[in-house]
Design an enzyme around this catalytic site. Structure first.
Site, PDB file in Angstrom:
ATOM      1  N   CYS B 103     -36.075  45.805  45.260  1.00  0.00           N
ATOM      2  CA  CYS B 103     -35.051  45.612  46.281  1.00  0.00           C
ATOM      3  C   CYS B 103     -35.656  45.766  47.676  1.00  0.00           C
ATOM      4  O   CYS B 103     -36.413  44.917  48.107  1.00  0.00           O
ATOM      5  CB  CYS B 103     -33.883  46.573  46.046  1.00  0.00           C
ATOM      6  SG  CYS B 103     -32.394  46.107  46.952  1.00  0.00           S
ATOM      7  N   HIS B 214     -32.414  45.904  40.022  1.00  0.00           N
ATOM      8  CA  HIS B 214     -32.883  47.287  39.893  1.00  0.00           C
ATOM      9  C   HIS B 214     -33.142  47.651  38.426  1.00  0.00           C
ATOM     10  O   HIS B 214     -32.232  48.143  37.758  1.00  0.00           O
ATOM     11  CB  HIS B 214     -31.835  48.247  40.450  1.00  0.00           C
ATOM     12  CG  HIS B 214     -31.739  48.224  41.939  1.00  0.00           C
ATOM     13  ND1 HIS B 214     -32.442  49.081  42.744  1.00  0.00           N
ATOM     14  CD2 HIS B 214     -31.005  47.450  42.777  1.00  0.00           C
ATOM     15  CE1 HIS B 214     -32.145  48.843  44.014  1.00  0.00           C
ATOM     16  NE2 HIS B 214     -31.275  47.851  44.061  1.00  0.00           N
ATOM     17  N   GLU B 216     -34.760  50.163  37.369  1.00  0.00           N
ATOM     18  CA  GLU B 216     -34.677  51.617  37.225  1.00  0.00           C
ATOM     19  C   GLU B 216     -33.241  52.087  37.048  1.00  0.00           C
ATOM     20  O   GLU B 216     -32.999  53.221  36.654  1.00  0.00           O
ATOM     21  CB  GLU B 216     -35.338  52.304  38.426  1.00  0.00           C
ATOM     22  CG  GLU B 216     -34.466  52.485  39.662  1.00  0.00           C
ATOM     23  CD  GLU B 216     -34.184  51.188  40.443  1.00  0.00           C
ATOM     24  OE1 GLU B 216     -34.629  50.118  40.003  1.00  0.00           O
ATOM     25  OE2 GLU B 216     -33.502  51.270  41.482  1.00  0.00           O
TER      26      GLU B 216
END
Lengths: 1043, 255
Positions: B103, B214, B216
């Protein structure tokens, strides 16, 4: 030298920002929007640069110019960064109509307003050039270029005022085409003039105020002219205190003759309604004219010794839960999460600033409540935000009273403020609500909440420790002090009127605050400070004034404060509410490490003095004493308010004007009524809003504000969830559940019920997501936020407050949910003029309840959507609903139902249902497939909301023995729509019967697109209706109403 | 394996980066030792490229709003990395290092020119910040982070995710990207108007990888918006974890 840079997106690319402005023009001035054929939004930066020209060119090119995307114009400074002509002509030639007719609207900040882009530009120049550039100045702005042959200068002015600028903080200029083509605006002198200047010709003088000879009228006049917001009794108390001979003598010895302006300002801040909550502390005489009470209502005493003590702190004390670590003594309530960690919760309101500048008001609201959490106990990490906005309907078409902004503008600004405040801080916005009522036109309500998390032991001390030792240094960190927000606390303690001060408006700086936040948590874990609190309302006077109580005194020299610009008077430094600041008590031996770490983290510090045990708050300026206030007087000297509250009783239940008879009219109108309700702003989808907030950052998300089917595909479709679930710890499956309840409509019936309903709804919302309830290890805490029309000297409004407090207390006690934190805002009235006539608009009494609970295993979390065709649908809990005060009452007066009634709570029933849902009894709860509460719009709206996302249908039979209108669309307490697989249903129903959990089997989920409803067979007249879920969905998604 | 022996990740933070915790956690779940370090400390320490190569198998730039994205996203963070650390990440990659930008970190890598001078990133075509889940599909086999992976569900949370290629050289640049497998991740839908529906890019070596979604934020199934449809799998990992596991395999091989 001076330079001006204009950056535009190349014409080959679309410009989403200008599209968004054009959409707003379309909504506000459709006739002008018709005339606009094309537009571009350009960023503008003005710079005073004190270095070689080559440095400026090199840095500016690197910083502002993206070759792929942009054109940059700089007059003659950097020819390579432009198009063919090197200026505006390039853009004009690229416009679709050639030769077009162009106008530009330039927007600049007023002097002294926070300019985040300029602050970042300053850092960027220093990074690129590799050195400090203290003598450079930067300012940012924008230029809206519009093309349209029929556009006039007057049109541009309207766009500027109503769409493009907020004149409180920005100025604008219309630039005609001829001026755009020449490059005069790049001339040195011109740029110099365009850079905002802050040249306050302020002095460093401290004035003295002589109250001794003043009459009552003069005292009141003085208080109001100086914006102190002190009442006559309070002015008298100040006068009398400073007239006492021992005070006079003590002060003489210190060299203080009269009362200084610093002292009276500190007193005014400390005693403001905003800081002191005098109404909640008042002695209240309560009486009722009519004897009718809510069912099961315990009587309200006629003499109340502080609503806060009796109904809030008293309630929590009675419930005395072992997991309450700190309540009502800190910035936020602190609650044990498990043996190792604690959470805290605080919700604030920022109504008055948001009325004047919705963006800045809401932004400072959210970053402000984040600081409450950072300054809670030894400092907690913000882990979620909540936001609740109450505004007037967006399609408001009546003329607006002077100085009020259109609700659409309010909501857009507030939304953007919370977006920037939350997203840029890396805190997920997980829960909220949006409430519409005409009476929020005068003051919108902007509730911003934050939850925090921290280890229970921090550097060897319990996290809730608040202690300071005499000799600890007073250090303020973060943003610099300016004139912004002077008198915010006292201003918010007054009604909004046309003369409300511009200095009350501030803009937040999320990045400065993020650095402060990161730094605090790092310093905390290293044990570098003894105590911390935030600088919010009242600025230093409040933060140091409050912390001083811990050691018994403080002595600070405010000339040591870092300022944004010179020219602030000493009292202004003391009361300024400039943002992003925290105040800390740092032990002497840790001071160097503390300051050194701050420097490495890019956080500015001002060391102001030290905490003492002198019993005094002593303020100096350039080492000269300018205030010495007795702490005891400062914090406890405010005269107590005595208020009268008289409850005239509930109004008569409205009689529906309809002629239709019961079931017949119902059968004909129910489907249309449902569709109408789904499109009501209070019920319709908030997805447009929710998705503009990051609700997943930090990686803790378990249950989101929306459930989504087929995510990431063209068929993606979302429906509403009730509460949010977070997993704050990596190594634990326990989670936190957050939900809220707000139901101001019921205030028109009885604020007692309104408050009960808000508590019940908040608790039901967390239960829907899976919260524990009624177990030995359950944790459920409430946070209350009262937003009221001024109840002082208005016995009916005061009675409404008393009743709401007692209603909240009864519900909280019944559900064993302590109140751990709260805040009130008591002056939500607008007094102004509409077409020259005086007008007053007061908000409806509004109570927001926020519930935070623990879920022992996040794997048992639930969403509200029905999961599979064939699953059975149940109404769980109460089946008693009323139409009075409901959403449907506001939409359809032709209900054929006379008279309307209102549902009352049944807490015994509630405890059974909630305990089963919360895992305290039974074994079948984990087999529920979905759970959703019945709230706005009633049972049929709840069922429809469970169907919307997946597009399934359902066959529903309404509970027997009830009027079909009431059963379908009535609203009430303790009700849920649940679903379970057919295979699990038998055991579940058996358990419900055994445990006396009331339920009604409503029907079944189907794979068709239709919601089919029949009234129970055996009813006098049975009715049958159906509607398409696709139609329901498109009504709910109602587009075009908002941006 | 003790922490000191584990392959290490340097996760940068500071100046408005805000996804460092969950990013570090995802790397740890994949087997790495992850250190979160403030950019200012790394700069103050004068960590040279050789130190980076010796100490860390992976450099991670997490998501966030560095410098408030005030002068376009990732811009000033990119400048700070370029001017104050001056690491040649291409050399780092050629010596076996891996780089991940998620990002805002990806935006910074783009601004630093790691995916070519003709690539940039700007406001979503609808002009709004958007938090939603997307489906992304890896393309080709160049990117070591995506090796062997099929379509993934991941969240996006950005206002500036529209990847653009200089229009004057678009076909040439795209051709090169395709040839070298740099266009390694695509959206199945079109959430932001990205050219070629690009969601992520890698460099010529496939070791420097950046993406707007994302990974994660999806290391456990209970993060997925539809997990309550299959509560029986509540303890299962999420698809995003595979990205970090790929890096781990690669880092171990490189060691």
């Amino acid at each position: 030298m001076f330079a001006r840079f204009e950056v535009a997106v190349r014409p080959e690319f679309s410009d989403p920002h200008v599209q968004s402005i054009l959409r707003k023009i379309q909504m506000v001035h459709p006739a002008i929007a018709e005339k606009v054929r094309w537009g571009r939004l350009m960023d503008v930066c003005w710079i005073e640069f004190s270095g070689p020209r080559e440095d400026l060119i090199r840095a500016a090119t690197e910083i502002f110019y993206d070759r792929v995307l942009q054109w940059m114009f700089s007059g003659n400074l950097i020819p390579s960064a432009t198009g063919k002509h090197g200026g505006m002509l390039d853009i004009m030639e690229a416009a679709p109509n050639r030769p077009g007719k162009f106008w530009a609207l330039e927007r600049r900040f007023r002097g002294g307003v926070t300019d985040n882009v300029a602050r970042t530009a300053a850092e960027a120049f220093e990074i690129v050039l590799g050195k400090k550039l203290p003598d450079c100045r930067y300012a940012s702005g924008a230029m809206l270029l519009l093309e349209g042959d029929k556009l006039t200068e007057d049109d541009l002015a309207l766009i500027a005022r109503d769409v493009f600028c907020n004149e409180l903080i920005e100025t604008w200029t219309v630039i005609p085409e001829s001026e755009l083509k020449n490059n005069n605006r790049f001339h040195q002198e011109r740029i110099k003039g365009d850079l905002p200047k802050v040249l306050f010709r302020g002095s460093e003088a401290v004035d003295t105020v002589d109250l001794s000879g003043l009459s009552d009228t003069e005292l009141q006049e003085l208080s109001s002219r100086k914006l102190w917001a002190l009442s006559l009794e309070e002015m008298r108390a100040v006068r009398d205190h400073f007239n006492r001979s021992e005070v006079v003598e003590r002060r003489k010895a210190l060299g203080l003759e009269g009362l200084t302006d610093v002292e009276i300002e500190v007193i005014a801040q400390t005693w403001s309604e905003h800081c002191k909550h005098k109404i909640f502390g008042a002695k209240v005489n309560y009486s009722e004219t009519s004897a009718d009470r809510a069912e099961g209502e315990s009587s309200i005493p006629s003499e109340i010794d502080s609503l806060f003590k009796t109904t809030i702190a008293g309630t929590t004390r009675e419930l005395s839960r072992p997991w309450l670590l700190s309540v009502f003594s800190d910035n936020a309530g602190i609650v044990a999460f498990d043996d190792d960690d604690a959470f805290c919760i605080k919700v604030e309101t920022h109504n008055s600033p948001s009325a004047l500048d919705p963006y800045g008001g809401a932004l400072t609201g959210i970053v402000g409540v984040n600081r409450d959490i950072l300054g809670c106990g030894l400092g907690a990490k913000p882990i979620f935000n909540t936001d609740v906005f109450c505004v007037a309907p967006l399609d408001h078409r009546e003329p607006l009273p002077d100085r009020l902004l259109h609700p659409r503008r309010i909501l857009e600004g507030v939304r953007r403020g919370v977006e920037h405040g939350g997203n840029k801080s890396g805190i997920p916005t997980v829960n909220g609500a949006l409430v519409f009522d005409e009476r929020y036109l005068g003051k919108p309500l902007v509730y911003c909440g934050t939850g925090g998390f921290m280890p229970r032991m921090i550097a060897g001390r319990p996290c809730e420790t608040k202690e300071i030792q005499s000799g600890d240094r007073i250090v303020v960190i973060g943003g610099r002090v300016g004139k912004d927000g002077i008198h915010g606390a006292t201003f918010s303690s007054l009604a909004l009127d046309e003369s409300s001060p511009v200095s009350a408006v501030q803009l937040g700086d999320p990045i400065t605050q993020k650095r402060v936040a990161d730094f605090i948590l790092e310093a905390r874990d290293q044990g570098l400070y003894r105590a911390v609190t935030d600088n919010g309302a009242g600025g230093l006077s409040s933060s140091v004034g409050e912390l001083a109580q811990l050691s018994g005194g403080a002595r600070m020299d405010v000339s040591r404060c870092k300022l944004k610009y010179p020219g602030l008077r000493p009292f202004e430094i003391v009361v300024s509410e400039s943002q992003e600041r925290m105040t800390l008590a740092v032990p002497h031996e840790k001071l160097n490490s503390f300051l050194e770490l701050a420097e490495r983290r890019g956080v500015e510090t001002s060391e102001l003095g030290e905490f003492t045990n002198s019993g005094q708050l002593e303020i100096l300026y350039r080492e000269k004493l300018i205030a010495s206030l007795d702490l005891e007087f400062l914090h406890n000297g405010v005269p107590r308010l005595e208020l009268t509250a008289q409850w005239p009783g509930r109004p008569k239940a409205p009689v529906a004007s309809g002629t239709g008879g019961g079931a017949n009219s119902y059968e004909a109108q129910a489907a249309a009524t449902l569709i109408g309700l789904m499109a009501r702003p209070n019920i319709a989808s908030k997805e447009w809003l929710i998705r503009q907030y990051d609700h997943e950052v930090q990686g803790t998300s378990v249950i989101k504000p929306l459930h989504t089917v087929n995510p990431g595909t063209a068929d993606a479709s979302s429906g509403p969830n009730d509460g949010a679930v977070l997993k704050p710890k990596l190594n634990s499956d326990s989670g936190l559940v957050v939900g809220c309840g707000i139901n101001p409509k019921l205030s028109d019936v009885d604020p007692y019920l309104m408050a009960q309903s808000a508590v019940d709804e908040a608790v039901r919302n967390v239960l829907c997501a899976g919260a524990d309830f009624g177990r030995a290890d359950s944790v459920l805490a409430l946070c209350d936020n009262f937003c009221w029309p001024d109840p002082v000297k208005d016995p009916a409004k005061m009675a409404a407050l008393v009743r709401a407090c007692y209603g909240m207390r009864s519900a909280a006690l019944a559900l064993s949910a302590p109140l751990v934190s709260g805040k009130d805002s008591m002056k939500n009235d607008f007094r102004g003029k509409l077409r020259g006539q005086p007008v007053t608009i007061s908000v409806p009494p509004t109570l927001l309840m926020t519930a935070v609970a623990k879920i022992s295993d996040i794997r048992l979390s639930l969403t509200s959507d029905f999961k599979r065709p064939g699953d059975l649908i149940y109404l769980l809990g109460s089946d008693s609903f009323g139409l009075w005060g409901s959403e449907v009452m506001a939409t359809n007066s032709n209900l054929g139902y006379v008279p309307m009634r209102v549902a009352e709570p049944d807490w015994n029933l509630a405890r059974k249902v909630y305990s089963w849902l919360g895992g305290a009894m039974g074994r079948e709860r984990s087999k529920l497939r979905s759970l959703h509460d019945v709230s706005d719009g009633g049972l049929m709206v709840a069922v429809a909301e469970c169907l919307i996302a997946r597009g399934y249908g359902a066959q529903i039979t309404l509970p027997p023995g009830r009027d079909p209108w009431e059963a379908s669309f009535g609203e009430g307490f303790h009700a849920f729509v649940a679903s379970a697989s057919e295979a699990d249903a038998f055991n579940m129903e058996a358990e419900w019967m055994a445990l006396e959990v009331p339920f009604v089997h409503l029907g079944v989920v189907t794979s068709s697109d239709r919601l089919e409803v029949t009234t129970a067979s055996g009813a006098a007249q049975s009715a049958r209706w159906s509607t398409s879920i696709k139609q329901v969905r498109s009504a709910w998604r109602k587009s075009g109403y908002w941006e | 394996m003790s922490d000191t022996e584990k392959a290490k990740v340097l996760v940068l933070t500071g100046d408005g980066i805000n996804c460092e915790q969950e990013t570090a956690q995802a790397f740890r779940m994949a087997g790495f030792g992850a250190e979160i370090r403030h950019l200012n400390d790394v700069i103050a320490e004068r960590m040279r490229l050789e130190d980076l190569c010796r100490r860390y198998s992976v450099l991670a730039l997490p998501g966030g709003f560095s410098f408030g994205d005030d002068l376009t996203s990732g811009k000033v963070l990119g400048l700070k990395l370029s001017h104050q650390l001056n690491w040649d990440l291409n050399v780092y990659a050629s010596r076996g290092g891996l780089v991940l930008g998620i990002c805002n970190g990806f935006q910074a890598l783009i601004r630093m020119g790691l995916f070519g001078k003709e690539v940039s990133i700007t406001s979503n075509v609808h002009g709004k910040f958007l938090d939603t889940w997307v489906k992304v599909t890896p393309r080709g086999s160049q990117c070591v982070w995506l090796k062997g992976l099929g379509s993934l569900d991941l969240p996006i949370r950005h206002g500036e995710g529209r990847i653009v290629i200089a229009p004057t050289r678009k076909s040439e640049v795209l051709g090169k990207m395709q040839r070298f497998g740099m266009d390694c991740l695509q959206y199945e839908g079109d959430p932001n108007g990205s050219d070629e529906r690009l969601a992520g890019l890698c460099d010529l070596t496939g070791r420097i990888f950046g993406l707007m979604p994302h990974p994660e934020a999806y290391v456990r199934w209970t993060s997925h918006p539809e997990w309550t449809q299959q509560p029986g799998r509540a303890s299962a990992p999420g698809q995003g974890l595979a990205v970090f596991e790929n890096a781990y395999k690669e880092a171990i091989n490189a060691k």
